[in-house]
Enzyme design. Structure first.
Site, mmCIF file in Angstrom:
data_model
loop_
_atom_site.group_PDB
_atom_site.id
_atom_site.type_symbol
_atom_site.label_atom_id
_atom_site.label_comp_id
_atom_site.label_asym_id
_atom_site.label_seq_id
_atom_site.Cartn_x
_atom_site.Cartn_y
_atom_site.Cartn_z
ATOM 1 N N LYS A 149 0.856 -1.188 0.000
ATOM 2 C CA LYS A 149 0.000 0.000 0.000
ATOM 3 C C LYS A 149 0.893 1.240 0.000
ATOM 4 O O LYS A 149 1.793 1.376 0.841
ATOM 5 C CB LYS A 149 -0.865 0.001 1.257
ATOM 6 C CG LYS A 149 -2.345 0.101 0.997
ATOM 7 C CD LYS A 149 -3.099 0.008 2.301
ATOM 8 C CE LYS A 149 -4.573 0.264 2.092
ATOM 9 N NZ LYS A 149 -5.298 0.265 3.362
HETATM 10 O O1 G3P Z 1 -9.151 0.742 3.960
HETATM 11 C C1 G3P Z 1 -9.076 2.043 4.451
HETATM 12 C C2 G3P Z 1 -9.795 2.143 5.718
HETATM 13 O O2 G3P Z 1 -9.140 1.387 6.697
HETATM 14 C C3 G3P Z 1 -10.016 3.501 6.238
HETATM 15 O O3 G3P Z 1 -11.190 3.417 6.953
HETATM 16 O O4 G3P Z 1 -12.849 4.031 8.607
HETATM 17 O O5 G3P Z 1 -10.461 4.767 8.895
HETATM 18 O O6 G3P Z 1 -11.916 5.801 7.142
HETATM 19 P P1 G3P Z 1 -11.627 4.576 7.955
#
Ligand code: G3P
Length: 218
Positions: A83
């Site tokens: 990533k």
């Molecule tokens: O895959 C990306 C994800 O982990 C981000 O999620 O909920 O932190 O915006 P969030």
């Protein structure tokens, strides 16, 4: 649509794999830190469990250090996808890594132009963060739609991962527009099973069956 789990928690991944519906996993520094585990060992363990693409993120912001980090991560297991954050340095690193055959997932995508640049650089996956876009008063699913349209216009192979998913309707909307993959937190995945009419239906079937059996005994 493939389903990835957005977690670094082994118990959650094991459960998802046992259900037979998990095709891969995405992690990020926040999710790994939450687990308090050794990073490389955790990535290896996840790869062995899921036997599919497992995203692990670089920490550096400089392209040359990113490339070194990415090579080390890719050496952990064949299933590792590196990533890389969506920056000019990140895009430069993706171009180098894709020429070496190392799979990449360009993360923190918030615009169609960013997704276009990532595809041009040869990214294997892009991750538009639809929940965070919604949080900022914009439409995350609309962005997915734009990216899918652009990739289709030009025949890019880069696959779209709907990320930052917050609730089951995000999954439905992503699936309706034909996203390649949704990476789903475990609590959202569990909610996808649930419908009150299913529970009510099972209860009714069992009650009727019991009454029928009792009737035969009399
Ligand atoms: O895959 C990306 C994800 O982990 C981000 O999620 O909920 O932190 O915006 P969030």
């Amino acid at each position: 649509m493939r389903i990835f789990l957005d977690t670094a928690n082994i118990d959650e991944i094991r459960q998802g794999v046992e259900w037979g519906i998990v095709d891969g996993v995405t992690t990020n520094p926040t999710l790994i830190a939450k687990e308090g585990a050794d990073f490389e060992k955790r990535v290896k363990d996840i790869c062995q469990l899921v036997q599919g693409p497992v995203s692990a993120e670089v920490i550096s912001l400089k392209w040359d250090v990113m490339v070194e980090e990415a090579r080390k991560l890719a050496a952990i297991d064949d299933y590792v996808v590196v990533k890389i954050p969506m920056t000019p340095d990140g895009i430069k690193a993706v171009r180098i890594l894709s020429a070496e055959g190392i799979k990449t997932n360009v993360t923190l995508i918030f615009s169609a132009n960013q997704a276009l640049l990532a595809a041009k650089a040869g990214a294997t996956f892009v991750s538009p963060f639809i929940g965070r876009i919604d949080d900022n008063g914009n439409d995350g699913v609309k962005l997915l739609d734009e990216i899918i349209q652009i990739y289709s216009n030009y025949g890019f192979d880069t696959e779209v991962i709907a990320a930052s998913i917050r609730h089951p309707m995000h999954v439905v909307e992503a699936a309706m527009i034909g996203v390649d993959i949704a990476t789903i937190p475990f609590d959202v995945l569990k909610k996808m099973f649930i419908h009150p009419l299913t529970d009510a239906g099972i209860k009714r079937f069992l009650q009727d069956w019991e009454a029928y059996q009792k009737g035969k005994e009399q």
